[in-house]
Scaffold this active site. Sequence first.
Site: not given
Lengths: 246, 471
Positions: A95, A129, A203
Site C-alpha cells: 500500500c 477511495r 492488506h
Amino acid sequence: MRAHGSVAIAVLLPDVLGTYSDAGNAVVLAQRLRWRGVAAEIVDVTAGTVPPTGCDLYVIGGGEDTAEYVAADWLARHDGLRTALAERAVSLAVCAGLQIFGRVMTDRAGVEHAGLGLLDLVSSPGARRTVGESVSVSTLPGVGRVTGFHNHGGVTLLGPDALPFAHTERGPGNHPGTRVEGAVSRPTADAATGPGIVATYLHGPVLARNPALADHLLARALGAPLPPLDPDRLPDMAALRATYLG
Amino acid sequence: MNVVGTGRGPTIRFRVAVTAGRLAAEVSRRLGCGGGSVIGGRVAHRLCPDVLTRLAAGRTSVLVTGTNGKTTTSHLVAAALRDRGPVAHNASGSNMLDGAVGALMATPRSRLCVLEVDELHLGPVLDAVRPAVLVLLNLSRDQLDRVSEVRQTARTVESVLARHPDTVVVANADDPLVVSAAGSSPHVVWVAAGAGWEADTRTCPTCGHQVSRRTNGLRAVSWWCDHCGLHRPCPAWWWTPADEPGGFVVHHRDVAAVTVVSGLPGRVNRSNTTIALAAADAVGTDPASAAPHVARVRSVAGRYDRVAWEDRLVRSVLVKNPAGWGEALDVLAGARPVLLVVNAREADGRDVSWLWDLPVDVLRGRVVAVAGERAADLGVRLSYAGIPHHSHPDPLVALAALPAGEVDAVANYTAFRDLRRSLAGPARPRRPGGGTGHPRPAPEVPPPGPPGPAEPAGPDSGRRRCAPTVP
Ligand SMILES: [Zn+2]
C-alpha cells in the site's frame, strides 16, 4: 542469512506506517521459518534509529498520506538502506509502501513527492477511495491466486521497468483502468529467485491470507525452496482461503 | 404566546411536532418496533427543524462523544446526576439527532439532560443543545475501511467546539487525537483516562511526525511530539487502585479523593467512571455524593450482564472497533475460558486486518474458541501466535467446545447481536462437524485467579508530565 544462523526480518517504520496492521507480515514470515526449524528474528526499525542494512527481508506497510511522505523522506535519508533494498534483500512493500518504493507520489494538492525509485511506478490521487476485497492471480511462480483487502486513496500506474505482481480476477487493483495488482522489480520477475521487491496494495495482512506468497519470499531470501509445512500448523487456513477465494 | 415560527415560546409548529413525534413513538412501541425514540424524534424533527433547540432550552445538558465508551459513560453520568431529579437520557444508545430529540420528548420536565452523541454527528446536536459540558472520551478508527481518516474527525470536532466557547470540555489527556481536537477550547478539564489503542496516533494528529511515548513498562504514561510540540496536558483528574475488590480512588488536583466501588469491570470502566465524575463536578454535582449512584450501574444496554446457556454462564462484551478489542481483552483479563466472535458485515467493518494488532498474548494459557464469519481469520492469527483454540463459524458450536462454568464472550457488532439472540433462543442439537476444529487439544482449564493488576493512568506520572520540559 546472518552469521549466527538466524534470518533477520526488518519491519520498516512501524511507528510511522502502522495503520493497517501490515506488520503482521513479519510475524507470518518469522513463524513459518521457526516451524521449519530455522531461527528468525523480527527487527522493528523505528524512525529514531539508524536502520540496519544487513537484514534478509524487509517489510513495509500502509499508512495515512502525511505519514507516507514522512516515511519517504526518512527512507531517502538512509542511502545504505536504499542500496540494501535495491541490491541485496528481499522486500515486501504494501500500500503506502508500494507508493513509497515507486518514483513519484502526487498528493491531492498536485505536489509531487519523490519516492525511493526502487520500482518503476507512479502514484496519484484517485477519483474516489478504493475500498474492498480483491482476488487476483500472481505472476510469481508457485504463488497462485491471492486475496487481500484494498483501502487506499491513490492509484498507481507501472512503467516499463516494473512488472505486475498479479492480474485481478475480481475486485480492485492498482488503477480502475487496468487489471494490474501490485508490482515486482523486473529482474526478479524473470528469475523469481534471489533479491528483489514484491509490492502490492493488498492488506489482510497479505501474507496471513496467502501462505504461498510468504514461502515464495522466504525461498528467495534463503536461496532455496523450503520444505512443505504440516497443515496442522494452520488448521483454519483452508476455511480462510475458502472464505475469500470460494 | 408566540404563534409564529421562530419566537422563543412554544410555537404551534413546535407543539404539533412534539405531539406527532410522541404519537409516532407510541405507535412504534405498540407495533413492537423497539423503543420508538428514533422514529418519534424523526417525525418531530421533520415537522419542526429546530425542535431539538427548543426541547433543550432551559435544561443543563451533558453530551458524551468519542469512539468508544459513549453508552457506558453516559449511563454513568446520568446515574451521577440522579440525586438532582429526573434526567433525560438516550439510554438505549440512539445517538444521532433523532435519538436526542426522542429522549428529550420522553422526559419533558427534566431539568437535566445526558445525551450520548455519535462523534460523526456531533455538530448539529451540539449546535442545537448548547450543552454545559461536552465529554470527549477518545477518537480512533471505527472501522479500518470506513472511517479512513480519523484525523478528519478530530478536525471536525475541533471546528464544532470553536463555535461553543462557553461549553466546558471534559477530555481525555491520554489520547493525542482528543488533545488535538479539544486543546484550543477555552475551558477544558483534562482527565487521565488512558489510551488502550495507539495504532491511530503513532504519528502526530497535528503535524504527521512520529509521537514519542514514555511507558511504565505496560503502557504509555506520557506522550509528546518533538516536531510541533503537541503534548499530553496536565490532567486535573485521575484514578488509582484501591484495596477493596472492584474499588478504586478518583483523585482531583484540588478536591478530596473519592473511593468508588465499581459495578463494571476493567480499567476502561474505571476511566469512564472518573470522566463521569469529572463531568458531574463540572455541572455542580459533588463527586462524593455521586459515587454511590455510579457504583450501582452494573450492566449497560446488555453489556457485561451474564446469560446462562446450557451449563455455562456467559458474560458478553460488545466491541465495535480495534480499540474496543484491546479494552475488552483487558476487561476480561483472568483465567476463564473465552469465546471470540468476529463478523465482517457493513456495520462491523469489512476488513479484519486489525486482528493482527490485537494484544492476543493475554489469551495465552486460557481455553479459547473462535467463531463468527471471520473465525478462520482469527484462528489463523492465533495459530501464528502459538495459541491453541477451537474454531467454528457457529458461536454456539464453538461455545459448546468450552468447558462448563463461566465463559467470557467478546463479539463485534453484528456478532454480538447474533450471539445474544442465539443464547436467548432454545437450546438445539448441534453437530460439531463442519468447522475447522483443529486436532490439537486445548490447554487444561487453569484455576481461577485474581484479575490482573489495574494500572492507573494517573497521578505521579501526571505530575511529571506537567514539568515544563518533557524528557
Ligand atoms: Zn506534531
